[in-house]
Write a protein that holds these residues in place. Structure first.
Motif, short mmCIF file in Angstrom:
data_model
loop_
_atom_site.label_atom_id
_atom_site.label_comp_id
_atom_site.label_asym_id
_atom_site.label_seq_id
_atom_site.Cartn_x
_atom_site.Cartn_y
_atom_site.Cartn_z
N THR A 191 1.03 -1.18 -0.04
CA THR A 191 -0.03 0.11 0.02
C THR A 191 1.00 1.37 0.03
N ASN A 192 0.32 2.34 -0.82
CA ASN A 192 0.92 3.60 -0.85
C ASN A 192 -0.30 4.50 -0.24
N PRO A 193 -0.56 4.26 0.96
CA PRO A 193 -1.75 5.17 1.61
C PRO A 193 -1.63 6.49 1.92
N PRO A 194 -2.56 7.26 2.12
CA PRO A 194 -2.34 8.87 2.57
C PRO A 194 -1.55 8.75 3.72
N TYR A 195 -0.35 9.59 3.93
CA TYR A 195 0.28 9.73 4.89
C TYR A 195 0.98 11.29 5.31
N VAL A 196 0.43 12.03 4.61
CA VAL A 196 1.12 13.55 4.83
C VAL A 196 0.25 13.99 6.18
N GLU A 197 0.91 14.80 6.77
CA GLU A 197 0.22 15.28 8.11
C GLU A 197 -0.64 16.43 7.47
N SER A 198 -2.05 16.56 8.04
CA SER A 198 -3.08 17.30 7.44
C SER A 198 -2.64 18.85 7.54
N ASP A 199 -1.99 19.07 8.40
CA ASP A 199 -1.35 20.63 8.44
C ASP A 199 -0.07 20.87 7.63
N SER A 200 0.26 19.96 7.18
CA SER A 200 1.74 20.14 6.39
C SER A 200 1.82 21.36 5.45
N GLU A 201 3.00 22.04 5.44
CA GLU A 201 2.98 23.23 4.74
C GLU A 201 3.18 22.84 3.17
N TYR A 202 3.80 21.62 3.28
CA TYR A 202 4.05 20.89 1.74
C TYR A 202 2.99 20.79 0.87
N LEU A 203 1.66 20.77 1.51
CA LEU A 203 0.48 20.84 0.56
C LEU A 203 0.07 22.20 0.15
N GLN A 204 0.79 23.10 0.45
CA GLN A 204 0.63 24.33 0.00
C GLN A 204 1.20 24.83 -1.32
N GLN A 205 1.99 23.86 -1.79
CA GLN A 205 3.13 24.23 -2.89
C GLN A 205 2.92 23.24 -3.94
N GLY A 206 3.26 23.73 -5.19
CA GLY A 206 3.31 22.90 -6.13
C GLY A 206 2.06 22.06 -6.68
N ASP A 207 2.70 20.79 -7.18
CA ASP A 207 1.40 20.05 -7.67
C ASP A 207 0.23 19.35 -6.97
N VAL A 208 1.03 19.10 -5.67
CA VAL A 208 -0.07 18.44 -4.63
C VAL A 208 -1.40 19.33 -4.16
N ARG A 209 -1.30 20.72 -4.47
CA ARG A 209 -2.30 21.40 -4.46
C ARG A 209 -3.63 21.05 -5.34
N PHE A 210 -3.31 20.34 -6.42
CA PHE A 210 -4.33 20.05 -7.22
C PHE A 210 -4.65 18.35 -7.09
N GLU A 211 -4.06 17.85 -6.23
CA GLU A 211 -4.27 16.34 -5.83
C GLU A 211 -5.30 16.11 -4.84
#
Ligand code: GLN
Length: 287
Positions: A191-211
């Protein structure tokens, strides 16, 4: 000599324009070439061989539209609708995560396990079908099940199975193990499940914003789904069966603990090319 606006737009000119439009991005030249290939339905070498060929006006307006959307941040894979993974060309869309090159390590690790020739293998949260299909191309005698809770994702995975040589995978609509019959016993669950912390700053940048967030985040510590999977997997594993999980580079120790608390054995971490543990696996032995 100066280019006039009325001159036909050549491949070279279109690429120069697009590269400057995408200057703020991470890979302006590569993105421009990939998107122009998608418009012209050609290989990349064609662009280098025929720089003076003109685009038709409809090709140019299609290209301008893609470049404008790329400038807004839309991932190239969503714009072209495809992504390469392992030896496969996969269709992708906004219902799923775009397969990442690092997930090929999960495939390699699965292939290196000593499993029966006709192993039963489950890919939990299959998305585009990337992992299940990569394993099926390498091990045609394995019985693959691909599970996802989003029906559009399963449609995409089934289409990808057809596109990549009519691979046979059993697709199951289920949130993790919820809809799975207890009679299912797997030699390997990957499995490659979701594993990013929900308040991670990483989510505000680049391609992941659209996923889709459903494919990326799992509670404040990113471990919510992994906890659930480790807890329930033993019911669906053969004795000696493996659970193999991709995760973030800071999560190995916590996942090892979860495995050990649940009674798994032989827990090990696998490092990526940067020397960081990105996969943890362990074995279930029925007592
Ligand atoms: N590895 C992914 C990323 O870096 C996250 C995917 C996931 O949560 N499974 O965006």
């Amino acid at each position: 000599m100066h280019q006039k606006d009325t001159d036909p737009v050549t491949i070279a000119r279109a690429l120069a324009w697009a590269t400057s439009e995408l200057q703020q991005g991470e890979s302006p030249a590569v993105d421009s070439r990939v998107l122009l290939c998608a418009v012209l339905e050609c290989q990349r070498t064609y662009l280098f061989t025929w720089p003076d060929k003109s685009l038709t006006s409809s090709q140019y307006s299609h290209f301008k539209n893609l470049i404008a959307r790329r400038r807004e941040g839309h991932p190239v894979a969503y714009l072209t609708g495809t992504r390469e993974f392992w030896s496969l060309t996969l269709k992708v869309n906004e219902s799923t995560l775009i397969p990442r090159p690092e997930t090929e390590l999960l495939v390699e690790t699965a292939l290196a396990l000593a499993l029966p020739d006709t192993a039963s293998v489950c890919d939990l949260g299959t998305g585009t079908g990337a992992i299940a299909l990569a394993l099926k191309t390498e091990k045609p005698a394995w019985h693959l099940t691909g599970v996802d809770r989003i029906s559009e994702a399963l449609d995409l995975a089934a289409a990808n199975a057809q596109l990549n040589g009519q691979l046979t995978v059993n697709w199951l609509l289920s949130h993790w193990f919820d809809a799975m019959a207890p009679a299912n016993q797997f030699d390997l669950i990957v499995t490659n499940p979701p594993y990013v912390e929900s308040d991670s700053e990483y989510l505000q940048q680049g391609d992941v914003r659209f996923e889709p967030a459903s494919a990326l985040t799992a509670g404040v510590d990113g471990l919510e789904d992994i906890r659930d999977i480790i807890q329930r997997a033993p019911d669906f594993l053969t004795s000696g069966g493996w659970l193999l999980i991709e995760h973030g580079y800071t999560q190995h120790e916590s996942i090892k603990e979860l495995f050990e608390e649940r009674g798994f054995s032989g827990c090990q971490g696998i490092d990526d090319l940067n020397g960081l543990p990105r996969i943890t696996l362990a074995q279930w032995r029925k007592s």
